[in-house]
Design a protein around this motif. Structure first.
Motif, mmCIF file in Angstrom:
data_model
loop_
_atom_site.group_PDB
_atom_site.id
_atom_site.type_symbol
_atom_site.label_atom_id
_atom_site.label_comp_id
_atom_site.label_asym_id
_atom_site.label_seq_id
_atom_site.Cartn_x
_atom_site.Cartn_y
_atom_site.Cartn_z
ATOM 1 N N VAL A 145 0.649 -33.929 80.570
ATOM 2 C CA VAL A 145 -0.346 -33.581 79.552
ATOM 3 C C VAL A 145 -0.043 -34.355 78.270
ATOM 4 C CG1 VAL A 145 -1.398 -31.739 78.177
ATOM 5 C CG2 VAL A 145 -0.618 -31.269 80.523
ATOM 6 N N ILE A 146 -1.059 -35.004 77.723
ATOM 7 C CA ILE A 146 -0.962 -35.632 76.409
ATOM 8 C C ILE A 146 -1.850 -34.826 75.476
ATOM 9 C CG2 ILE A 146 -1.375 -37.712 75.041
ATOM 10 C CD1 ILE A 146 -0.995 -39.348 77.595
ATOM 11 N N ALA A 147 -1.259 -34.243 74.431
ATOM 12 C CA ALA A 147 -1.993 -33.316 73.564
ATOM 13 C C ALA A 147 -1.800 -33.668 72.096
ATOM 14 C CB ALA A 147 -1.531 -31.875 73.812
ATOM 15 N N THR A 148 -2.808 -33.357 71.314
ATOM 16 C CA THR A 148 -2.721 -33.505 69.864
ATOM 17 C C THR A 148 -3.572 -32.424 69.226
ATOM 18 O OG1 THR A 148 -2.849 -35.096 68.037
ATOM 19 C CG2 THR A 148 -4.678 -35.092 69.603
ATOM 20 N N THR A 149 -3.544 -32.342 67.905
ATOM 21 C CA THR A 149 -4.357 -31.369 67.182
ATOM 22 C C THR A 149 -5.460 -32.088 66.431
ATOM 23 O OG1 THR A 149 -2.915 -31.466 65.241
ATOM 24 C CG2 THR A 149 -2.393 -29.813 66.913
ATOM 25 N N ILE A 150 -6.492 -31.355 66.068
ATOM 26 C CA ILE A 150 -7.615 -31.960 65.349
ATOM 27 C C ILE A 150 -7.152 -32.562 64.023
ATOM 28 C CG2 ILE A 150 -9.811 -31.444 64.202
ATOM 29 C CD1 ILE A 150 -10.343 -29.382 66.417
ATOM 30 N N LYS A 151 -6.238 -31.898 63.350
ATOM 31 C CA LYS A 151 -5.778 -32.387 62.050
ATOM 32 C C LYS A 151 -4.984 -33.685 62.154
ATOM 33 C CE LYS A 151 -1.549 -29.571 62.096
ATOM 34 N NZ LYS A 151 -0.823 -28.446 61.465
ATOM 35 N N ASN A 152 -4.479 -34.010 63.354
ATOM 36 C CA ASN A 152 -3.680 -35.230 63.532
ATOM 37 C C ASN A 152 -4.493 -36.424 64.025
ATOM 38 O OD1 ASN A 152 -1.221 -34.229 62.677
ATOM 39 N ND2 ASN A 152 -0.623 -33.527 64.726
ATOM 40 N N LEU A 153 -5.795 -36.248 64.256
ATOM 41 C CA LEU A 153 -6.590 -37.323 64.842
ATOM 42 C C LEU A 153 -6.548 -38.596 64.000
ATOM 43 C CD1 LEU A 153 -9.793 -35.518 66.201
ATOM 44 C CD2 LEU A 153 -7.750 -36.237 67.440
ATOM 45 N N ASP A 154 -6.637 -38.447 62.676
ATOM 46 C CA ASP A 154 -6.670 -39.619 61.798
ATOM 47 C C ASP A 154 -5.312 -40.315 61.682
ATOM 48 O OD1 ASP A 154 -9.338 -39.197 61.314
ATOM 49 O OD2 ASP A 154 -8.997 -38.007 59.512
ATOM 50 N N LYS A 155 -4.244 -39.636 62.117
ATOM 51 C CA LYS A 155 -2.904 -40.194 61.985
ATOM 52 C C LYS A 155 -2.474 -41.007 63.206
ATOM 53 C CE LYS A 155 -1.426 -36.110 59.337
ATOM 54 N NZ LYS A 155 -0.462 -34.984 59.327
ATOM 55 N N MET A 156 -3.251 -40.933 64.288
ATOM 56 C CA MET A 156 -2.834 -41.593 65.523
ATOM 57 C C MET A 156 -2.909 -43.104 65.344
ATOM 58 S SD MET A 156 -4.645 -38.926 68.180
ATOM 59 C CE MET A 156 -3.750 -39.467 69.634
ATOM 60 N N PRO A 157 -1.858 -43.846 65.753
ATOM 61 C CA PRO A 157 -1.659 -45.229 65.312
ATOM 62 C C PRO A 157 -2.529 -46.286 65.971
ATOM 63 C CG PRO A 157 0.078 -44.596 66.817
ATOM 64 C CD PRO A 157 -0.746 -43.356 66.563
ATOM 65 N N VAL B 290 -8.037 -35.990 86.498
ATOM 66 C CA VAL B 290 -7.860 -36.024 85.050
ATOM 67 C C VAL B 290 -8.761 -34.948 84.465
ATOM 68 C CG1 VAL B 290 -7.920 -37.420 82.966
ATOM 69 C CG2 VAL B 290 -7.547 -38.515 85.160
ATOM 70 N N LEU B 291 -8.183 -34.074 83.651
ATOM 71 C CA LEU B 291 -8.925 -32.978 83.022
ATOM 72 C C LEU B 291 -8.731 -33.048 81.517
ATOM 73 C CD1 LEU B 291 -10.405 -30.191 83.033
ATOM 74 C CD2 LEU B 291 -8.149 -29.140 83.336
ATOM 75 N N SER B 292 -9.818 -33.221 80.770
ATOM 76 C CA SER B 292 -9.729 -33.199 79.306
ATOM 77 C C SER B 292 -10.275 -31.868 78.800
ATOM 78 C CB SER B 292 -10.525 -34.357 78.701
ATOM 79 O OG SER B 292 -11.887 -34.290 79.078
ATOM 80 N N PHE B 293 -9.684 -31.358 77.716
ATOM 81 C CA PHE B 293 -10.110 -30.041 77.247
ATOM 82 C C PHE B 293 -9.655 -29.794 75.809
ATOM 83 C CE2 PHE B 293 -5.973 -29.623 79.285
ATOM 84 C CZ PHE B 293 -5.227 -28.905 78.360
ATOM 85 N N TYR B 294 -10.339 -28.850 75.161
ATOM 86 C CA TYR B 294 -9.865 -28.212 73.937
ATOM 87 C C TYR B 294 -9.455 -26.797 74.324
ATOM 88 C CZ TYR B 294 -10.022 -25.407 69.709
ATOM 89 O OH TYR B 294 -9.691 -24.531 68.703
ATOM 90 N N ALA B 295 -8.324 -26.319 73.819
ATOM 91 C CA ALA B 295 -7.879 -24.958 74.132
ATOM 92 C C ALA B 295 -7.106 -24.388 72.961
ATOM 93 C CB ALA B 295 -7.013 -24.952 75.393
ATOM 94 N N ASP B 296 -7.333 -23.103 72.671
ATOM 95 C CA ASP B 296 -6.523 -22.438 71.655
ATOM 96 C C ASP B 296 -5.531 -21.504 72.348
ATOM 97 O OD1 ASP B 296 -7.932 -20.124 72.360
ATOM 98 O OD2 ASP B 296 -9.248 -20.189 70.610
ATOM 99 N N ASP B 297 -4.883 -20.639 71.568
ATOM 100 C CA ASP B 297 -3.795 -19.821 72.131
ATOM 101 C C ASP B 297 -4.295 -18.656 72.985
ATOM 102 O OD1 ASP B 297 -4.871 -18.313 70.099
ATOM 103 O OD2 ASP B 297 -3.003 -18.047 68.991
ATOM 104 N N ARG B 298 -5.608 -18.532 73.154
ATOM 105 C CA ARG B 298 -6.156 -17.468 74.002
ATOM 106 C C ARG B 298 -6.464 -17.978 75.414
ATOM 107 N NH1 ARG B 298 -10.698 -14.438 70.395
ATOM 108 N NH2 ARG B 298 -10.967 -13.353 72.382
ATOM 109 N N VAL B 299 -6.119 -19.218 75.666
ATOM 110 C CA VAL B 299 -6.409 -19.827 76.973
ATOM 111 C C VAL B 299 -5.135 -19.904 77.801
ATOM 112 C CG1 VAL B 299 -7.377 -21.823 78.165
ATOM 113 C CG2 VAL B 299 -8.253 -21.186 75.904
ATOM 114 N N GLU B 300 -5.214 -19.489 79.049
ATOM 115 C CA GLU B 300 -4.076 -19.538 79.969
ATOM 116 C C GLU B 300 -4.357 -20.542 81.091
ATOM 117 O OE1 GLU B 300 -1.527 -16.625 83.011
ATOM 118 O OE2 GLU B 300 -3.359 -15.903 82.050
ATOM 119 N N ALA C 94 -4.996 -33.814 80.730
ATOM 120 C CA ALA C 94 -4.011 -33.511 81.767
ATOM 121 C C ALA C 94 -4.224 -34.456 82.948
ATOM 122 C CB ALA C 94 -4.142 -32.060 82.223
ATOM 123 N N PHE C 95 -3.145 -35.084 83.381
ATOM 124 C CA PHE C 95 -3.172 -36.011 84.506
ATOM 125 C C PHE C 95 -2.356 -35.379 85.637
ATOM 126 C CE2 PHE C 95 -3.486 -38.373 80.580
ATOM 127 C CZ PHE C 95 -4.478 -39.320 80.813
#
Length: 283
Positions: free
Chosen positions: A90-102, A65-75, A38-39
């Motif tokens: 905010v620039i966000a991605t999921t763990i499963k998409n890490l290998d797909k980032m170009p 600048v704040l970097s974080f991991y958060a699931d749906d229980r975080v407000e 988050a910027f």
């Protein structure tokens, strides 16, 4: 409240802006677990991160600048007021998409933000620091973008790549120039003093004395943390405040110059044009 969501290259960009004459609270959740950066722009909005029975509070978010991991229980709770509008990218991605980032972003996330890639809790916080002037300018350009259609997507894609490259570059620099926690607290105290005295800042010697260090240490560690020398940082903050005073509070150029500590209107206009590319009268 303006909120825009853009999906690009297995990433999601979230742009949020809000201003109010009163006080309001804007809450944000993520539908699925994300790794995000988050910027925060010029608004200096208040932020609370809530999960389980924990609450983390940030009082000074301008340029943060704040970097974080958060699931749906975080407000994420933004406290917006007239003096503290919201401007957050905010620039966000999921763990499963890490290998797909170009552009190898996934490798950099693993290298610099490993605790977020391998989370041990509902909320895991990564490095928190202030943007370099280049990063701040890129964030401003996101919010001032006027393109539409394919040009808009091209703009977002290129600027997201540029912003992330600066972000990982600053993380790499911090790793090389790592500052011990007690010294880091002094540097943030120096930042607070400067931000509270933009129109009449202390000298470098006075600032070093107030935070309990010497001028050489202050200069070295301030630049290591913020990417620019002390008074270059001060000038950038003065000019960013000046831009907001003219654009959002309808101050005259003369009033604005005085408000941010410039006695000479010519010096103020020249510095403003050098930073933004146009005269303050053109805002």
């Amino acid at each position: 409240m303006n909120r825009e969501i853009i999906d690009i290259n297995d990433c999601t960009i979230l742009l949020e802006e809000a201003s109010t004459d009163k006080t309001m609270v804007d809450s944000c959740f993520f539908d699925e677990p994300v790794i995000a950066i988050a910027f925060y722009g010029a608004g200096d909005v208040g932020l609370k991160v809530k999960y389980d029975n924990e609450t983390k509070t940030f009082h000074h978010t301008k340029g943060m600048v704040l970097s974080f991991y958060a699931d749906d229980r975080v407000e994420f709770e933004h406290h917006v007021s007239h003096e503290k509008p919201l401007q957050c990218l905010v620039i966000a991605t999921t763990i499963k998409n890490l290998d797909k980032m170009p552009n190898g972003e996934g490798q950099f996330l693993e290298q610099f933000l490993s605790p977020l890639v391998h989370p041990q809790d509902h909320y895991v916080e990564g490095p928190v620091f202030n943007m370099s002037p280049e990063m701040f300018l890129l964030v401003e350009q996101f919010f001032n973008n006027k393109h539409e259609g394919h040009l808009k997507m091209m703009f977002y894609r290129s600027h997201m790549t540029a912003l992330l490259s600066h972000y990982f570059g600053q993380l790499a620099l911090q790793k090389v120039n790592e500052i011990k926690a007690p010294e880091l607290e002094k540097i943030y105290l120096a930042q607070d003093i400067l931000l509270s005295n933009l129109e009449n800042p202390p000298s470098l010697t006075e600032l070093a004395q107030r935070i309990g260090t010497n001028t050489n240490t202050l200069k070295k560690e301030f630049k290591a943390q913020f990417g620019v020398p002390v008074f270059k940082y001060l000038q950038n903050e003065r000019l960013k405040k000046a831009y907001n005073l003219i654009k959002y509070e309808q101050k005259t150029v003369q009033e604005t110059a005085w408000a941010v500590g410039y006695d000479s209107l010519g010096s103020f206009s020249n510095a403003f044009e050098k930073k933004f590319g146009y005269r303050p009268s053109q805002v």
